[in-house]
Scaffold this active site. Structure first.
Site, PDB file in Angstrom:
ATOM      1  N   CYS A  53     -16.704   7.104   6.859  1.00 26.36           N
ATOM      2  CA  CYS A  53     -15.386   6.355   7.089  1.00 26.36           C
ATOM      3  C   CYS A  53     -14.573   6.955   7.829  1.00 26.36           C
ATOM      4  O   CYS A  53     -14.754   8.087   8.444  1.00 26.36           O
ATOM      5  CB  CYS A  53     -14.805   6.579   5.431  1.00 26.36           C
ATOM      6  SG  CYS A  53     -12.960   6.076   5.055  1.00 26.36           S
TER       7      CYS A  53
ATOM      8  N   TYR B  81      -5.303   5.987  -0.163  1.00 28.34           N
ATOM      9  CA  TYR B  81      -5.805   5.188  -1.442  1.00 28.34           C
ATOM     10  C   TYR B  81      -5.411   5.876  -2.516  1.00 28.34           C
ATOM     11  O   TYR B  81      -5.350   5.261  -3.670  1.00 28.34           O
ATOM     12  CB  TYR B  81      -7.281   5.248  -1.140  1.00 28.34           C
ATOM     13  CG  TYR B  81      -7.738   4.333  -0.058  1.00 28.34           C
ATOM     14  CD1 TYR B  81      -7.931   2.928  -0.317  1.00 28.34           C
ATOM     15  CD2 TYR B  81      -7.814   4.700   1.307  1.00 28.34           C
ATOM     16  CE1 TYR B  81      -8.209   1.932   0.758  1.00 28.34           C
ATOM     17  CE2 TYR B  81      -8.453   4.087   2.237  1.00 28.34           C
ATOM     18  CZ  TYR B  81      -8.628   2.530   2.071  1.00 28.34           C
ATOM     19  OH  TYR B  81      -8.986   1.844   3.077  1.00 28.34           O
TER      20      TYR B  81
END
Length: 439
Positions: free
Chosen positions: A176, A253
């Site tokens: 990521c 997030y």
């Protein structure tokens, strides 16, 4: 054998990119070209069933290599087996269903008052259900064709997809760009080179916190929050007082958890991110077709995936060249976070070499974070169970599969209510029927 000068030459490597027709790919190509001393590619193969996009992206990729003087060969194909043959590593960057499916993931959950997002909540589960079976089929073909190849997964939801790959015995590491993005941001704020910034990054994919930021062994996170808290809060779209209370920097997030209802109101008031990205992609593809373009366009920065190429180069190089350096990756827990099962996939700093990724020891995680990590890990376990329905000996009956989807949604901390989970299950199936063999 040593070279005539008495030095052992560097290995020449082949890399395959599945999903090579993505508009992301020129970002990756630019990194390969700039960092060719880190990862000396001899051959790069772009693999994608979308021949028209592949031709545009592949042509630009060759021009980028040529402009930057990279000697490696670039080719492209729609034949997965031929493309991965002889590859040292295979990078996965898939989007099953394209931006159309993403747009659905971001909209129908809002009808139930739940966040609509492509990796989190009900939309994230839908993406996992579409993606895991395809990724496992690709990985099996890679293993049959080329059993020694490493798989680097950049396909979301990375935690669930990587867990599927690892529990099925594949040589895989998840990647990521959140951690490298923070490293670069903090370095810029501190006025130091990125290589001097060490993160204490901990959690799950898209559910992480920076609990320390070290430069030359000193934790400068308190200084960052004190001097740059407003800028960080603006970037994260979170209130500055929340960062001050936590004393950490959460990933973007976490706003879906910490500000759920406010985010739902925001998402209902504007077009989806998928619609925005689809428009950007059309512009990018038009630009990629210009034979005079020989560098990644500035517009690509609005597509997302910042520093993806640097992270991918570093990870692939470590796996293939046995460097043993430290990188933030997605890997099996194996006791690192003792409150999670060993086969959970966590996102933490790890030592990476030709044997894979080994997480480094982690300080005990505070209850405020450990509780959410444990909850989402349970959801990810159930999400993978639902995604595997009809595979691995699991029956393909619709009632059983529907119950598996319902259980995953009920377990998710952003849903967690019977009525919501029931309605979202039916909506998920209705919008993804063509991708669900049992539906």
């Amino acid at each position: 054998m040593p070279s005539p000068e008495g030095r052992t030459p560097r290995p020449r490597l082949k890399l395959a990119v599945v999903g090579g027709g993505s508009t992301y790919t020129p970002e990756l190509i630019d990194g390969f070209a700039r960092l060719r001393d880190v990862l000396p590619l001899e051959e790069l193969v772009l693999i994608d069933p979308a021949a028209d996009r592949l031709e545009l992206v592949g042509g630009l990729a060759r021009r980028i290599f040529a402009k930057q003087g990279h000697p490696g060969r670039i080719s492209w194909t729609g034949d997965l087996d031929a493309g991965v043959d002889g590859a040292d590593a295979v990078l996965l960057q898939l989007r099953i269903g394209g931006q159309t499916a993403r747009n659905q993931d971001e909209t129908w959950p809002l009808e139930c008052g739940c966040v609509g997002q492509e990796t989190t909540g009900a939309g994230g589960l839908a993406k996992a259900l579409r993606t895991v079976p395809v990724v496992l089929d690709i990985a099996e073909r890679v293993r049959r064709r080329n059993p020694g190849a490493w798989i680097v997964d950049f396909t979301n939801p990375v935690g669930i997809v990587t867990r599927a790959l690892l529990t099925h015995g594949h040589k895989a590491v998840g990647l990521c760009n959140v951690a490298i993005g923070f490293q670069r941001k903090f370095a810029a704020l501190l006025g130091v080179s990125p290589g001097r910034v060490e993160l204490e990054h901990v959690g799950l994919n898209h559910l992480t916190w920076e609990r320390a930021v070290r430069v030359a062994g000193e934790d400068v996170l308190p200084r960052l929050l004190a001097e740059h808290g407003d800028a960080l809060a603006d970037d994260l779209r979170m209130p500055r007082p929340l960062l001050d209370r936590l004393g950490v920097v959460p990933s973007y997030y976490l706003r879906y958890y910490y500000q759920h209802d406010a985010v739902v109101r925001e998402l209902r008031s504007k077009p989806s991110r998928a619609a925005e990205v689809a428009a950007i992609e059309q512009q990018l593809l038009g630009m990629y077709g210009d034979p005079a373009l020989d560098e990644k366009p500035e517009l690509l920065s609005r597509r997302g995936g910042a520093f993806y190429s640097e992270a991918a180069v570093a990870l692939t190089s470590s796996l293939l060249r046995h460097t043993g350096d430290t990188q933030v990756v997605n890997a099996l827990n194996r006791g690192t976070l003792p409150f999670l099962p060993d086969d959970a996939v966590i996102e933490v700093p790890a030592t990476v070499d030709s044997t894979g990724a080994t997480p480094l020891p982690v300080r005990p995680l505070e209850p405020l974070y450990a509780g959410l990590v444990a909850n989402v890990t349970a959801y990810e376990h159930l999400a993978l169970e639902a995604a595997l329905w009809g595979r691995d000996g699991r029956k393909a009956d619709r009632a059983g599969a529907r119950n598996a989807v319902f259980s995953a949604l009920l377990a998710h901390p952003l849903i967690g209510q019977n009525d919501y989970a029931d309605r979202l299950t039916d909506a998920l199936i209705a919008h993804n029927r063509e991708h669900l063999t049992w539906a």
